[in-house]
Design an enzyme around this catalytic site. Structure first.
Site, PDB file in Angstrom:
ATOM      1  N   HIS A   1       0.835  -1.220   0.000  1.00  0.00           N
ATOM      2  CA  HIS A   1       0.000   0.000   0.000  1.00  0.00           C
ATOM      3  C   HIS A   1       0.863   1.260   0.000  1.00  0.00           C
ATOM      4  O   HIS A   1       0.522   2.256   0.625  1.00  0.00           O
ATOM      5  CB  HIS A   1      -0.937   0.036   1.213  1.00  0.00           C
ATOM      6  CG  HIS A   1      -1.949  -1.060   1.237  1.00  0.00           C
ATOM      7  ND1 HIS A   1      -3.230  -0.911   0.758  1.00  0.00           N
ATOM      8  CD2 HIS A   1      -1.879  -2.336   1.675  1.00  0.00           C
ATOM      9  CE1 HIS A   1      -3.905  -2.039   0.920  1.00  0.00           C
ATOM     10  NE2 HIS A   1      -3.101  -2.930   1.467  1.00  0.00           N
TER      11      HIS A   1
ATOM     12  N   ASN B   1     -10.269  -2.765   2.614  1.00  0.00           N
ATOM     13  CA  ASN B   1      -9.969  -2.782   1.183  1.00  0.00           C
ATOM     14  C   ASN B   1     -11.242  -2.535   0.382  1.00  0.00           C
ATOM     15  O   ASN B   1     -12.334  -2.502   0.941  1.00  0.00           O
ATOM     16  CB  ASN B   1      -9.402  -4.153   0.784  1.00  0.00           C
ATOM     17  CG  ASN B   1      -7.908  -4.275   1.077  1.00  0.00           C
ATOM     18  OD1 ASN B   1      -7.227  -3.283   1.322  1.00  0.00           O
ATOM     19  ND2 ASN B   1      -7.407  -5.495   1.045  1.00  0.00           N
TER      20      ASN B   1
HETATM   21 FE1  HDE Z   1      -2.336  -4.781   5.443  1.00  0.00          FE
HETATM   22  N1  HDE Z   1      -0.522  -3.957   5.905  1.00  0.00           N
HETATM   23  N2  HDE Z   1      -1.673  -6.591   6.054  1.00  0.00           N
HETATM   24  N3  HDE Z   1      -4.118  -5.660   4.880  1.00  0.00           N
HETATM   25  N4  HDE Z   1      -3.038  -3.016   4.822  1.00  0.00           N
HETATM   26  C1  HDE Z   1      -0.195  -2.666   5.758  1.00  0.00           C
HETATM   27  O1  HDE Z   1       0.894  -1.403   7.399  1.00  0.00           O
HETATM   28  C2  HDE Z   1      -0.545  -6.817   6.774  1.00  0.00           C
HETATM   29  C3  HDE Z   1      -4.457  -6.969   5.043  1.00  0.00           C
HETATM   30  C4  HDE Z   1      -4.302  -2.726   4.419  1.00  0.00           C
HETATM   31  O2  HDE Z   1      -3.172   3.526   4.031  1.00  0.00           O
HETATM   32  C5  HDE Z   1       1.132  -2.329   6.374  1.00  0.00           C
HETATM   33  O3  HDE Z   1       1.284   0.749   7.905  1.00  0.00           O
HETATM   34  C6  HDE Z   1      -0.467  -8.189   7.188  1.00  0.00           C
HETATM   35  C7  HDE Z   1      -5.861  -7.161   4.848  1.00  0.00           C
HETATM   36  C8  HDE Z   1      -4.401  -1.333   4.079  1.00  0.00           C
HETATM   37  O4  HDE Z   1      -1.526   3.341   5.480  1.00  0.00           O
HETATM   38  C9  HDE Z   1       1.591  -3.656   6.989  1.00  0.00           C
HETATM   39  C10 HDE Z   1      -1.594  -8.797   6.696  1.00  0.00           C
HETATM   40  C11 HDE Z   1      -6.354  -5.928   4.553  1.00  0.00           C
HETATM   41  C12 HDE Z   1      -3.132  -0.808   4.307  1.00  0.00           C
HETATM   42  C13 HDE Z   1       0.441  -4.573   6.626  1.00  0.00           C
HETATM   43  C14 HDE Z   1      -2.354  -7.786   5.998  1.00  0.00           C
HETATM   44  C15 HDE Z   1      -5.252  -4.998   4.585  1.00  0.00           C
HETATM   45  C16 HDE Z   1      -2.304  -1.884   4.780  1.00  0.00           C
HETATM   46  C17 HDE Z   1       2.107  -1.648   5.467  1.00  0.00           C
HETATM   47  C18 HDE Z   1      -2.020 -10.245   6.809  1.00  0.00           C
HETATM   48  C19 HDE Z   1      -7.796  -5.555   4.213  1.00  0.00           C
HETATM   49  C20 HDE Z   1      -2.660   0.606   4.059  1.00  0.00           C
HETATM   50  C21 HDE Z   1       2.257  -0.242   6.011  1.00  0.00           C
HETATM   51  C22 HDE Z   1      -2.130 -10.712   8.158  1.00  0.00           C
HETATM   52  C23 HDE Z   1      -8.716  -5.766   5.328  1.00  0.00           C
HETATM   53  C24 HDE Z   1      -2.939   1.500   5.215  1.00  0.00           C
HETATM   54  C25 HDE Z   1       1.449  -0.201   7.185  1.00  0.00           C
HETATM   55  C26 HDE Z   1      -2.509   2.908   4.884  1.00  0.00           C
HETATM   56  C27 HDE Z   1      -0.962  -1.733   5.164  1.00  0.00           C
HETATM   57  C28 HDE Z   1       0.425  -5.854   7.021  1.00  0.00           C
HETATM   58  C29 HDE Z   1      -3.554  -8.072   5.306  1.00  0.00           C
HETATM   59  C30 HDE Z   1      -5.435  -3.613   4.294  1.00  0.00           C
HETATM   60  C31 HDE Z   1       2.947  -4.172   6.556  1.00  0.00           C
HETATM   61  C32 HDE Z   1       0.668  -8.808   7.988  1.00  0.00           C
HETATM   62  C33 HDE Z   1      -6.634  -8.475   4.985  1.00  0.00           C
HETATM   63  C34 HDE Z   1      -5.629  -0.598   3.562  1.00  0.00           C
HETATM   64  O5  HDE Z   1       1.684  -3.549   8.375  1.00  0.00           O
END
Ligand code: HDE
Length: 714
Positions: A81, A154
């Site tokens: 993202h 999302n």
């Molecule tokens: Fe994320 N995800 N994600 N994700 N995600 C990040 O956090 C992560 C997942 C989502 O505008 C990171 O600050 C793991 C699902 C959005 O700043 C990180 C897993 C969904 C955003 C991270 C998921 C998301 C992130 C990268 C599996 C939808 C952007 C930078 C367990 C419900 C937020 C940060 C923004 C961002 C990890 C799965 C949505 C690396 C480990 C499911 C919208 O922490």
């Protein structure tokens, strides 16, 4: 001291009400330049030297500070993202939701809760294009009176994997080849499809990513989903399961894949620009919050496990209750300080909202807090203005990189008597967060629940819920993506292990397009307890609506050349603008274009600057001289041909039809009337019909028919 208008404080979070124009000044006005220590600087053009031609002196504190600050301007981009755009706004519930939750911001209809929302793509780097095929992030930070609540969702209601343990594998596979760093922001490559083909739980999400949902027309025109099942806790402590939804008031709309690819080159900032410009023009982005509330006891009632993030709860089974409105009406003042430094943490909840044991959600609870330490340089990121809650913060946390708060007193521990034991814990009655006391009884085990085992029923349900047009788009997307996979065994495995269990016809079409054939022996029979069920289609999943919508904020191109009919054009333009559309005149040169009737107009773009993919619809002005000139201009012919090919509303008034003919668009349609192709002689009728055509977004019936081909193409 020079006189200056009042400047906003650099460290206070803007309140939702703030509309002071000073906030939006391009440059601070009337300020003396100072160092970071507040010392006024006498020159910022030359370094301090021993004589005009002598060596630079180390004691030049201004030079050292300026260069040091520059050296550290970039912070690590988000692991996923990375590319995003954001806006401020407010959230307000329509009525108290105290029957479900005790969260203050959801129970007080008078409360306008400030929010900051960041939309994003997932796979690309910070500088990648906006319109790539990808999931979009929809992350909302609510600054509630009881602390921050982050709903980090999302634009698709399901996810690729069921357990957070697989996330690093998934993301490594999606990201570019580690040797070449190719391709950028694209899933159309070997490692992604290799991972997919070996991981059947991805089947449902793959259908979503290949669908039109992955190429939204605008951040303002896409749905949002919390994805996981969360809990709401009512004032009596009773828990219910909940799925969160965001419904855009402008409807859900997508681009055409070819158009999305063209925009990625012509205007990589398309979605950012769209959001920013709409808000600047006074058209807020609006969404309704929707809830699907389910009794705790019903967690397995629907034939799948609500703890499994690869499943959605069809709206036809549990309707989405619309409970409040999100209004995004203020652009950030500074991209870095706000959009880049905002730290969403899935673990940020307020009393009345709680988690479930979804193993994807559980891993996220660790990840988001952890990642900020690298990105934002230490543990004090919650003190950055964009992250700071409006609820007061009192605790014994101290020190670390970038500490902002200057704590008074000496009692920095608990319990203490030196500070009368403050800050002290709050009981639930005093607003203290109380975790839901879910009963847990089980063995420690590294295993997937059998209730997560059916990977294909919902993938098929999604496909079955698509209209023919959407299904065609999805199939074409698969042919494109799998066709780009270089290793033949990977292509074959996607077809046999993922597509065939979803739908044999789909697998066969893709196999043919990519030069493979279906190998039935390679498709595994589902294991016991993992049978694929037949689920009724869910019409709510289709985004093609026959009833049309609004033309508000739609971008309309009006094509003119010298000798155009000015008065009729002005009448149509006024009607479009009254409907809220944004209209631009396009010609071969910028500036005044002479009309045939004295009603000259200004061309604000040329064909070279603004291609058709920047617009939702096209109008061709009346006036034979103008139409002849346009018909003799390759770029104008291409413009109209492309807009038509991308199924947009195209209208020609009077002689304007000459340009349609030049673009080989048949104006005599017989009985197969295309409501998006308007060829008229009366300005009043053309405006009404044109607006109805624009409101339907796209005229898909054109697809599959002989497509007019712009003459510039080979
Ligand atoms: Fe994320 N995800 N994600 N994700 N995600 C990040 O956090 C992560 C997942 C989502 O505008 C990171 O600050 C793991 C699902 C959005 O700043 C990180 C897993 C969904 C955003 C991270 C998921 C998301 C992130 C990268 C599996 C939808 C952007 C930078 C367990 C419900 C937020 C940060 C923004 C961002 C990890 C799965 C949505 C690396 C480990 C499911 C919208 O922490």
């Amino acid at each position: 001291m020079p006189t200056r208008k009042k400047q906003p404080s650099r460290t206070t979070k803007p309140t939702a009400k703030e509309s002071d124009l000073d906030r939006f000044r391009e440059t601070p006005d009337g300020e003396f330049l100072t160092t970071d220590q507040g010392v006024r600087v006498s020159s910022t053009d030359d370094s301090l030297k021993a004589g005009p031609r002598g060596p630079t002196l180390l004691e030049d504190f201004h030079l050292r500070e300026k260069i040091m600050r520059f050296d550290h301007e970039r912070i690590p981009e988000r692991v996923v993202h990375a590319r995003g755009a954001a806006a401020h706004g407010t959230f307000q519930v329509y009525r108290s939701l105290s029957k479900y939750t005790r969260a203050a911001f959801l129970t007080d209809p008078a409360a306008k809760t400030p929010v900051f929302v960041r939309f994003s793509t997932v796979a690309g780097s910070r500088g990648s294009a906006d319109t790539v095929r990808d999931v979009r992030g929809f992350a909302v930070k609510f600054y509630t009176s009881e602390g921050n609540f982050d709903l980090v969702g999302n634009n698709m209601p399901v996810f690729f994997i069921q357990d957070g343990m697989k996330f690093p594998d998934l993301v490594h596979a999606i990201k570019p080849n580690p040797r070449k760093e190719i391709p950028q922001a694209s899933t159309a490559h070997d490692s992604f499809w290799d991972f997919i083909s070996l991981t059947p739980e991805t089947a449902h999400m793959v259908m979503w990513v290949m669908s039109d949902r992955a190429i939204p027309r605008s951040y303002r025109m896409m749905e949002g989903f919390g994805v996981h099942t969360f809990r709401l806790i009512d004032p009596a402590g009773k828990a219910r399961l909940v799925k969160f939804h965001w419904k855009p008031l402008l409807g859900t709309h997508s681009l055409v894949w070819e158009e999305a690819q063209q925009i990625a080159g012509k205007d990589p900032d398309y979605h950012r620009r769209d959001l920013f410009e709409a808000i600047e023009a006074g058209a807020p982005a609006e969404y309704e919050l929707g809830l699907q509330v389910v009794d705790e006891a019903d967690v397995l009632k629907f034939g799948f496990d609500l703890l499994d993030a690869t499943k959605l709860l069809p709206e036809e089974l549990v309707p989405v209750e619309r409970v409040g409105k999100l209004t995004l009406d203020r652009n950030p003042m500074n991209f870095f300080a706000e959009t880049e430094q905002v730290a969403f943490c899935v673990g940020n909840v307020v009393p009345g909202i709680d988690f479930t044991n979804d193993p994807l959600l559980q891993a996220r609870l660790f990840s988001y807090l952890d990642t900020q330490i690298t990105r934002l340089g230490g543990p004090n990121f919650a003190e950055l203005p964009i992250n700071r809650p409006i609820a007061p913060v009192h605790n014994n946390q101290q020190d670390g990189f970038g500490r902002q708060t200057i704590n008074g007193g000496v009692a920095n521990y608990s319990p203490n008597s030196l500070g009368d034991n403050f800050p002290k814990p709050a009981s639930p009655k005093e607003g203290g967060y109380k975790h839901y006391m879910e009963r847990i009884d089980g063995q420690k085990i590294r295993e997937r629940s059998d209730s997560f085992g059916d990977h294909f029923s919902q993938a098929r349900m999604f496909l079955d819920s698509m209209t023919d047009v959407e299904r065609t788009h999805l199939t074409e997307a698969l042919c494109f993506e799998i066709g780009k996979v270089e290793r033949l065994p990977v292509r074959q495995r996607v077809i046999d292990a993922i597509l065939a269990p979803i739908d044999e016809a789909l697998a066969a079409t893709v196999a043919k397009a990519v030069g493979s054939s279906r190998d039935k022996a390679a498709t595994k029979a589902p294991a016991k307890g993992q049978r694929t069920k037949t689920m009724a289609p869910s019409p709510a999943l289709s985004i093609i609506r026959p009833d049309g919508g609004s033309i508000a904020t739609r971008r309309i191109a009006m094509l003119v050349a010298e000798g155009f009919a000015g008065r009729s054009l002005a009448a149509v333009k006024a009607a479009l603008e009254k409907g809220g559309a944004s209209v631009e005149l396009i010609s071969t040169d910028l500036g005044t274009v002479k009309s045939a009737d004295g009603a000259d107009a200004e061309a604000v773009r040329t064909f070279m600057i603004a291609p058709s993919v920047m617009y939702d619809a096209v109008f061709i002005a009346d006036g034979q001289a103008s139409a002849d000139a346009l018909a003799g201009t390759d770029d104008a012919v291409r413009f109209v041909g492309e807009a038509f090919r991308h199924c947009k509303a195209v209208a020609a008034l009077g002689a304007g039809r000459t340009l349609l003919t030049a673009a080989r668009i048949a104006t005599d349609q017989g009985k197969d009337q295309d409501p998006g192709l308007i060829v008229e002689t009366a300005p009043g009728t053309v405006a009404t019909r044109f607006m109805a055509g624009i409101a339907r977004h796209r005229h898909w019936a054109r697809q599959g028919k002989a497509k007019p081909r712009p003459p510039l193409e080979p």
